[in-house]
Design a protein around this motif. Structure first.
Motif, PDB file in Angstrom:
ATOM      1  N   ARG A   1     104.349  58.274  -2.448  1.00  0.00           N
ATOM      2  CA  ARG A   1     104.791  59.446  -3.223  1.00  0.00           C
ATOM      3  C   ARG A   1     106.250  59.755  -2.945  1.00  0.00           C
ATOM      4  N   ASP A   2     106.634  59.682  -1.664  1.00  0.00           N
ATOM      5  CA  ASP A   2     108.035  59.940  -1.316  1.00  0.00           C
ATOM      6  C   ASP A   2     108.956  58.951  -2.014  1.00  0.00           C
ATOM      7  N   LEU A   3     108.580  57.667  -1.968  1.00  0.00           N
ATOM      8  CA  LEU A   3     109.440  56.647  -2.572  1.00  0.00           C
ATOM      9  C   LEU A   3     109.463  56.780  -4.089  1.00  0.00           C
ATOM     10  N   MET A   4     108.303  57.172  -4.664  1.00  0.00           N
ATOM     11  CA  MET A   4     108.281  57.366  -6.122  1.00  0.00           C
ATOM     12  C   MET A   4     109.253  58.463  -6.525  1.00  0.00           C
ATOM     13  N   ALA A   5     109.324  59.516  -5.707  1.00  0.00           N
ATOM     14  CA  ALA A   5     110.261  60.598  -6.018  1.00  0.00           C
ATOM     15  C   ALA A   5     111.697  60.100  -5.863  1.00  0.00           C
ATOM     16  N   GLU A   6     111.937  59.369  -4.776  1.00  0.00           N
ATOM     17  CA  GLU A   6     113.299  58.918  -4.509  1.00  0.00           C
ATOM     18  C   GLU A   6     113.772  57.922  -5.567  1.00  0.00           C
ATOM     19  N   PHE A   7     112.879  57.057  -5.994  1.00  0.00           N
ATOM     20  CA  PHE A   7     113.274  56.011  -6.934  1.00  0.00           C
ATOM     21  C   PHE A   7     112.876  56.339  -8.378  1.00  0.00           C
ATOM     22  N   GLU A   8     112.497  57.596  -8.600  1.00  0.00           N
ATOM     23  CA  GLU A   8     112.223  58.078  -9.958  1.00  0.00           C
ATOM     24  C   GLU A   8     111.202  57.213 -10.684  1.00  0.00           C
ATOM     25  N   VAL A   9     110.149  56.817  -9.983  1.00  0.00           N
ATOM     26  CA  VAL A   9     109.073  56.063 -10.628  1.00  0.00           C
ATOM     27  C   VAL A   9     108.169  57.060 -11.331  1.00  0.00           C
ATOM     28  N   ARG A  10     108.040  56.899 -12.635  1.00  0.00           N
ATOM     29  CA  ARG A  10     107.200  57.835 -13.378  1.00  0.00           C
ATOM     30  C   ARG A  10     105.812  57.250 -13.588  1.00  0.00           C
ATOM     31  N   ALA A  11     104.805  57.960 -13.070  1.00  0.00           N
ATOM     32  CA  ALA A  11     103.422  57.513 -13.200  1.00  0.00           C
ATOM     33  C   ALA A  11     102.543  58.746 -13.128  1.00  0.00           C
ATOM     34  N   THR A  12     101.291  58.633 -13.607  1.00  0.00           N
ATOM     35  CA  THR A  12     100.416  59.802 -13.545  1.00  0.00           C
ATOM     36  C   THR A  12     100.125  60.169 -12.094  1.00  0.00           C
ATOM     37  N   SER A  13      99.957  59.160 -11.253  1.00  0.00           N
ATOM     38  CA  SER A  13      99.825  59.428  -9.822  1.00  0.00           C
ATOM     39  C   SER A  13     100.034  58.116  -9.099  1.00  0.00           C
ATOM     40  N   GLU A  14     100.066  58.189  -7.791  1.00  0.00           N
ATOM     41  CA  GLU A  14     100.268  56.948  -7.021  1.00  0.00           C
ATOM     42  C   GLU A  14      99.047  56.049  -7.107  1.00  0.00           C
ATOM     43  N   ASN A  15      97.940  56.587  -7.684  1.00  0.00           N
ATOM     44  CA  ASN A  15      96.729  55.770  -7.815  1.00  0.00           C
ATOM     45  C   ASN A  15      96.692  54.958  -9.102  1.00  0.00           C
ATOM     46  N   GLN A  16      97.690  55.146  -9.946  1.00  0.00           N
ATOM     47  CA  GLN A  16      97.684  54.425 -11.222  1.00  0.00           C
ATOM     48  C   GLN A  16      97.852  52.921 -10.968  1.00  0.00           C
ATOM     49  N   ALA A  17      97.182  52.118 -11.818  1.00  0.00           N
ATOM     50  CA  ALA A  17      97.312  50.667 -11.660  1.00  0.00           C
ATOM     51  C   ALA A  17      98.732  50.266 -12.027  1.00  0.00           C
ATOM     52  N   MET A  18      99.306  49.380 -11.226  1.00  0.00           N
ATOM     53  CA  MET A  18     100.691  48.935 -11.440  1.00  0.00           C
ATOM     54  C   MET A  18     100.876  48.364 -12.842  1.00  0.00           C
ATOM     55  N   GLY A  19      99.879  47.632 -13.316  1.00  0.00           N
ATOM     56  CA  GLY A  19      99.979  46.992 -14.623  1.00  0.00           C
ATOM     57  C   GLY A  19     100.046  47.983 -15.771  1.00  0.00           C
ATOM     58  N   ARG A  20      99.666  49.232 -15.509  1.00  0.00           N
ATOM     59  CA  ARG A  20      99.675  50.247 -16.575  1.00  0.00           C
ATOM     60  C   ARG A  20     101.029  50.915 -16.722  1.00  0.00           C
ATOM     61  N   LEU A  21     101.932  50.657 -15.793  1.00  0.00           N
ATOM     62  CA  LEU A  21     103.240  51.292 -15.859  1.00  0.00           C
ATOM     63  C   LEU A  21     104.129  50.578 -16.868  1.00  0.00           C
ATOM     64  N   SER A  22     105.160  51.274 -17.339  1.00  0.00           N
ATOM     65  CA  SER A  22     106.124  50.614 -18.220  1.00  0.00           C
ATOM     66  C   SER A  22     106.984  49.668 -17.387  1.00  0.00           C
ATOM     67  N   GLY A  23     107.634  48.733 -18.067  1.00  0.00           N
ATOM     68  CA  GLY A  23     108.441  47.736 -17.361  1.00  0.00           C
ATOM     69  C   GLY A  23     109.492  48.365 -16.465  1.00  0.00           C
ATOM     70  N   GLY A  24     110.150  49.398 -16.972  1.00  0.00           N
ATOM     71  CA  GLY A  24     111.199  50.035 -16.179  1.00  0.00           C
ATOM     72  C   GLY A  24     110.639  50.658 -14.912  1.00  0.00           C
ATOM     73  N   ASN A  25     109.495  51.312 -15.048  1.00  0.00           N
ATOM     74  CA  ASN A  25     108.905  51.939 -13.868  1.00  0.00           C
ATOM     75  C   ASN A  25     108.372  50.907 -12.893  1.00  0.00           C
TER      76      ASN A  25
END
Lengths: 520, 375
Positions: free
Chosen positions: A399-423
């Motif tokens: 969660r900390d790294l997602m905030a720092e690196f501006e990764v947008r996801a519904t939560s840290e439990n989301q499957a990686m494959g469901r994220l957009s390419g940029g995220n």
């Protein structure tokens, strides 16, 4: 656009057109791969199709061979308009392509490979007819095959020859060669060049896709240069110069150099000396993917590696990870000899990698985002103690790294494959940069990203430099290399063609080095 | 823990609904077959219920028979998560059982708890070593694990045939079977169930199901295993050794199957080693896992379903003279229906919006790769 077409060449009028493309446009989503491309190839002509990687050469040829359908524009073969829906239709119309990777069955003999093909009756044994055709092709072109030899036992150039014979047997009259010299020795290339000329003199039309100037000047009659999907120029080879062509290929764009402090060269981060790697580990005498390469990179510095795809970049990365064994050379990471090479020792030595092919080597699509961000952190304390994972701590770190690196996801439990390419790429950066590495190897780090995400990735790489880390930026995008690097190494055919200081590097200079005469 | 999202709940509901539909269609098929052979489905249902759960004794038999199926299912789940396709369960059950029997026959004077432990351990070790051959062939020679494990099943059956005629032959009338196992090695049963049909090893089901889930999700071994199964190249590039992980997964899978072999012998009704003691557990266990969609908890229930089909089939045969092959037909039908349901689910998923595809920013960006695919 193509102001220098046909009219400039006195012979153009006399030769009838074998292949004519008018206004061919192909889009993939919002990306235009081919933009209103005009191309004309006459019978009896060797036509060079030039362009950087990503310029749209392959897409264009895939349209011509029926693999893609154009969104706009028309194709005419021998003056008749055609619309291919399948590759077989293009082949029937006489268009054949010699791919870089041959379409042969290694376990069958050469004759059996020739006999294979679309036929109405799948039961018929086509070997006899195939042999007859091969004989007639031989009498016409002098191309001889060894019918009973297994393809697996044939050399690369023999396989290429078989591929050409196969196309001729199927009645191809327009032959497209996709970077045919990539796997050939200089002598073999000479033979192939003679063959291309002979085919053209016999009335075939030959299209040569290449970015090697010496080849183009050796065999081609006319050329077309693609840049950014559109035609940047075309004309007769006799009326142009090497410098002209390079400029048309790379263009003269305004260089946007990023502002940053002067280099504060710190501790050595990566040193490579005399590194030689085989292209194919099974062929000890075959061509080398890397030949006597030396690199020097210190903390607080970004070293760009420019070059067209296939110049040895992938092999360099795989050697650093220990996935390829070099035939010679030494590597030091973070000032220490790096001898026992493996992915885990590379990371342990202070390296990290933003790989080019994210989906294939850089992420686990079916696993969660927090697991992906913590892949390596989950294998040592504090997230793992006595082999037991602390999921709460791992999620927290993610969660900390997602905030720092501006990764947008519904939560840290989301499957990686469901994220957009940029995220996904931001998550990879979070994983690779969060360990304060001494060395970051970034390969095409913004491939497929939009403007915002691209900007973010660049900023992070510059941050890494600012805090004293080193970045090895490997990219086929010249603008990217120019705008980020402190120094630029130009790699071509597995050799370092030159090292430029960022201050006096220009597209033209790099382009000239990239396409300079091949290392003999 | 975050609460599960609405989408996850809907997916779970859909899954349960599918399973229900599969069960209904299977029942319908059973009814039709029964009608065709002239047996009233309601009478048959009564007989089936009486044979499986109608009395504590029969329910005990059913649950005890579910345990080996469940153990094999766990073995399948482990290798599946690791991305390996190991199908040598019949062989591993057989060799695990042989090892456990060899040890058990020597345990005449060993106190009961220790003897039971020894037999279980021997079974696991036997299964793990047999699977170890598969793992070794794969890791060192690149032999496809599905091929070697399948062929080793045949070898294991021959090994068993030799053992019960040679070294382990022990029945007085020279039948191809071992002597009866000593009383101390028999796995204890719940004393409250008449006939002592409910072995304590049913407790293994919830314990091992939860245990496996914890190992997979909470240990670095489980993490490496899932990572290797999820994307073997990425695992290697991230410093995980997929070969080592795969070898461990295959051995662990074999240990589960070997334990199933021991359970068949020491918790079953026939306390001796004989040919055919494996009784199709090895492959039916895979079906149990697939039916549970590789969920360890789900496998507990599907194992009971499969066991009840077996037990109920036997009682139908004895009471109503219905051929017990009906069981095989229904088990087969269940597998086919589940596969059909899965195929339908895949199609549904592909028509709904898929995962965000990688942006086709440079379709011709990698000429090398592109040309290869175009061929």
């Amino acid at each position: 656009m193509s102001t220098t077409t046909s009219g400039a060449d006195p012979r153009a009028g006399t030769r009838s057109s074998a292949l004519r493309l008018s206004g061919v446009t192909k889009r993939f989503g919002g990306f235009t791969a081919n933009d209103a491309v005009d191309l004309e190839v006459g019978w009896g002509e060797v036509h060079a199709l030039l362009g950087e990687n990503g310029a749209g050469k392959t897409t264009l040829m895939r349209i011509v061979t029926g693999l893609y359908q154009p969104d706009e524009g028309t194709i005419a073969v021998d003056g008749e308009e055609v619309a291919f829906r399948r590759p077989e239709q293009a082949l029937r119309a006489g268009i054949g392509m010699v791919h870089q990777h041959f379409t042969l069955v290694p376990t069958l003999t050469e004759l059996e490979n020739l006999a294979m093909g679309p036929s109405l009756l799948p039961l018929r044994d086509g070997r006899r007819t195939a042999l007859e055709r091969a004989t007639s092709v031989e009498s016409e072109t002098g191309l001889r095959i060894t019918p009973d030899r297994r393809v697996a036992d044939a050399s690369i150039s023999e396989r290429q020859r078989l591929e050409i014979v196969k196309l001729l047997c199927r009645g191809a009259r327009i032959l497209i060669f996709d970077e045919p010299s990539a796997a050939l020795t200089p002598d073999e290339w000479e033979d192939l060049a003679r063959l291309m000329r002979r085919l053209a003199d016999d009335g075939h039309a030959v299209v040569l896709i290449s970015h090697k100037m010496s080849e183009v000047f050796a065999v081609a009659d006319r050329f077309t240069v693609l840049r950014g999907g559109a035609v940047a120029g075309s004309g007769a080879i006799a009326e142009t110069t090497r410098e002209d062509l390079v400029e048309q290929m790379v263009g003269e764009s305004v260089e946007i150099r990023r502002e940053r402090g002067p280099v504060q060269a710190g501790r050595p981060a990566l040193a490579v000396r005399g590194l030689s790697v085989l292209r194919d580990a099974d062929q000890p005498r075959g061509p080398r993917a890397l030949d006597d390469v030396g690199l020097d990179l210190r903390g607080g510095e970004i070293l760009g590696i420019a070059g067209v795809a296939g110049s040895g970049q992938a092999e360099l990365v795989e050697t650093l990870l220990g996935l390829r064994i070099p035939v010679a050379g030494e590597i030091e990471v973070a000032g220490r000899p790096y001898v026992d090479r493996s992915p885990s020792s590379f990371y342990a030595a202070g390296g990290s990698l933003v790989a080019e092919d994210r989906h294939h080597v850089g992420m686990f699509g079916s696993m969660t985002l927090w697991e992906n961000i913590n892949v390596r952190a989950l294998r040592r304390p504090p997230l793992v103690r006595r082999n037991v994972i602390d999921p709460a701590a791992a999620r927290h770190r993610a969660r900390d790294l997602m905030a720092e690196f501006e990764v947008r996801a519904t939560s840290e439990n989301q499957a990686m494959g469901r994220l957009s390419g940029g995220n996904q790429q931001k998550a990879v950066l979070a994983r690779e940069l969060s360990t304060q590495p001494a060395l970051v190897v970034a390969v095409q780090p913004v491939r497929g990203l939009d403007v915002r995400a691209t900007e973010f990735v660049y900023r992070r790489l510059l941050d890494q430099r600012a805090r004293g880390g080193a970045v090895l930026l490997i990219s086929m995008d010249l603008d990217e290399v120019l705008s980020l690097s402190d120094r630029i190494v130009v790699l071509a055919h597995g050799r370092v063609q030159g090292v430029l200081d960022a201050a006096d590097a220009t597209r033209a200079r790099i382009g000239a080095l990239m396409t300079s005469r091949e290392a003999s | 823990m975050t609460p599960p999202s609405a989408a996850a709940l809907r997916a779970l509901g859909l899954r349960l609904l599918t399973q229900l539909a599969v069960a209904l269609v299977t029942l319908l098929m059973a009814a039709l077959i029964l009608l065709a052979i002239g047996v009233s489905p309601t009478v048959a249902a009564d007989a089936f219920w009486a044979g499986t759960f109608g009395s504590p004794t029969n329910a005990g038999t059913t649950l005890t028979q579910a345990v080996p199926l469940f153990l094999v299912a766990l073995g399948w789940i482990v290798t599946d998560k690791a991305g390996r396709l190991q199908v040598g369960f019949p062989g591993q059950v057989v060799i695990g059982g042989c090892a456990a029997a060899a040890v058990g026959l020597q345990c005449e004077n060993v106190p009961a708890p220790l003897a039971v432990m020894l037999c279980a351990a021997a079974g696991m070790l036997g299964g793990a070593l047999w699977a170890g051959i598969v793992a070794w062939l794969w890791a060192s020679r690149g032999v496809l694990e599905i091929v070697s494990s399948l062929l080793l099943n045949l070898v294991a059956i021959q090994v068993l045939a030799w053992l019960v005629r040679g070294p382990l032959q022990g029945s007085l009338d020279q039948q191809p079977q071992s002597a009866d196992f000593p009383e101390s090695t028999r796995w204890p049963a719940f004393p409250s169930v008449p006939g002592l049909t409910l072995s304590y090893d049913v407790l293994l089901m919830p314990v091992l199901a939860v245990g496996l889930i914890v190992v997979l999700s909470r240990t670095s071994f489980g993490f490496s295993l899932r990572a290797s199964g999820g994307n073997v190249t990425a695992a290697r590039w991230q410093g995980i050794d997929p070969v080592r992980t795969g070898v461990r997964a295959i051995a662990l899978s074999g240990a589960f199957a070997g334990l199933a072999g021991a359970a068949l012998l020491f918790a079953g009704s026939a306390p001796w080693l004989s040919e055919g003691f494996e009784a199709g557990i090895g492959f039916n266990g895979i079906a149990v896992a697939l039916l549970a969609r590789n969920s360890p908890v789900g496998a507990m229930f599907t194992a009971v379903v499969f066991a009840s089909l077996n037990v109920g089939g036997t009682s139908l045969q004895s009471l109503l003279d219905v051929p017990s092959t009906l069981t095989s037909v229904l088990q087969g039908a269940v597998i086919v229906l589940v596969l059909v349901a899965a195929a339908v689910a895949v199609r549904r998923r592909s028509t709904t919006p898929p995962e965000p595809a990688p942006a086709p920013a440079e379709p011709s960006g990698r000429v090398t790769a592109a040309a290869g695919q175009g061929a």
